[in-house]
Design a protein around this motif. Structure first.
Motif, mmCIF file in Angstrom:
data_model
loop_
_atom_site.group_PDB
_atom_site.id
_atom_site.type_symbol
_atom_site.label_atom_id
_atom_site.label_comp_id
_atom_site.label_asym_id
_atom_site.label_seq_id
_atom_site.Cartn_x
_atom_site.Cartn_y
_atom_site.Cartn_z
ATOM 1 N N CYS A 73 1.012 -12.456 -6.995
ATOM 2 C CA CYS A 73 1.493 -12.846 -5.400
ATOM 3 C C CYS A 73 0.458 -13.399 -4.566
ATOM 4 O O CYS A 73 0.646 -14.409 -3.809
ATOM 5 N N VAL A 77 1.293 -7.259 -0.758
ATOM 6 C CA VAL A 77 0.999 -8.575 -1.592
ATOM 7 C C VAL A 77 0.013 -8.415 -2.688
ATOM 8 O O VAL A 77 0.171 -9.178 -3.799
ATOM 9 N N CYS A 127 7.426 -11.360 -4.293
ATOM 10 C CA CYS A 127 6.633 -11.937 -3.647
ATOM 11 C C CYS A 127 6.873 -11.855 -2.172
ATOM 12 O O CYS A 127 6.216 -11.552 -1.004
#
Length: 106
Positions: free
Chosen positions: A52, A46, A71
């Motif tokens: 994201c 992430v 994401c």
């Protein structure tokens, strides 16, 4: 009370105290506990995707507009743990995965 009843009561009381003050050791492994904070190594998918983590923070406040498909794929790779999205707010990754599945089914 009779002597036998007293012994049974004392035994039950001892058993209850033993169970309260000596909990099971089955959940001592932090990797098995879904309530542990995600480590930096676990959140790298992430964190490495631009924007994201910011989108995940907004999704924690129910603003899912900025979550992209990439994401969400990164979120789905996270283990079951608590992701620290704000200084005093952690969100379970199971909830984030459900948000992603709802936004991008299939």
């Amino acid at each position: 009370m009779k002597l036998k009843q007293t012994k049974v009561m004392l035994f039950l009381l001892t058993l209850v105290f033993a169970l309260i003050f000596r909990p099971s050791e089955a959940r001592l492994d932090p990797s098995l506990d879904p309530n542990h904070l995600c480590s930096d190594d676990e959140t790298t998918p992430v964190a490495n995707l631009p924007g994201c983590f910011y989108a995940v923070r907004l999704a924690a406040d129910q603003d899912i507009r900025w979550l992209s498909r990439d994401c969400c794929e990164a979120v789905k790779t996270l283990p079951d743990c608590l992701l620290l999205v704000f200084p005093y707010k952690a969100l379970n990754t199971i909830i984030l995965k459900r948000i992603c599945v709802t936004k991008f089914p299939g």
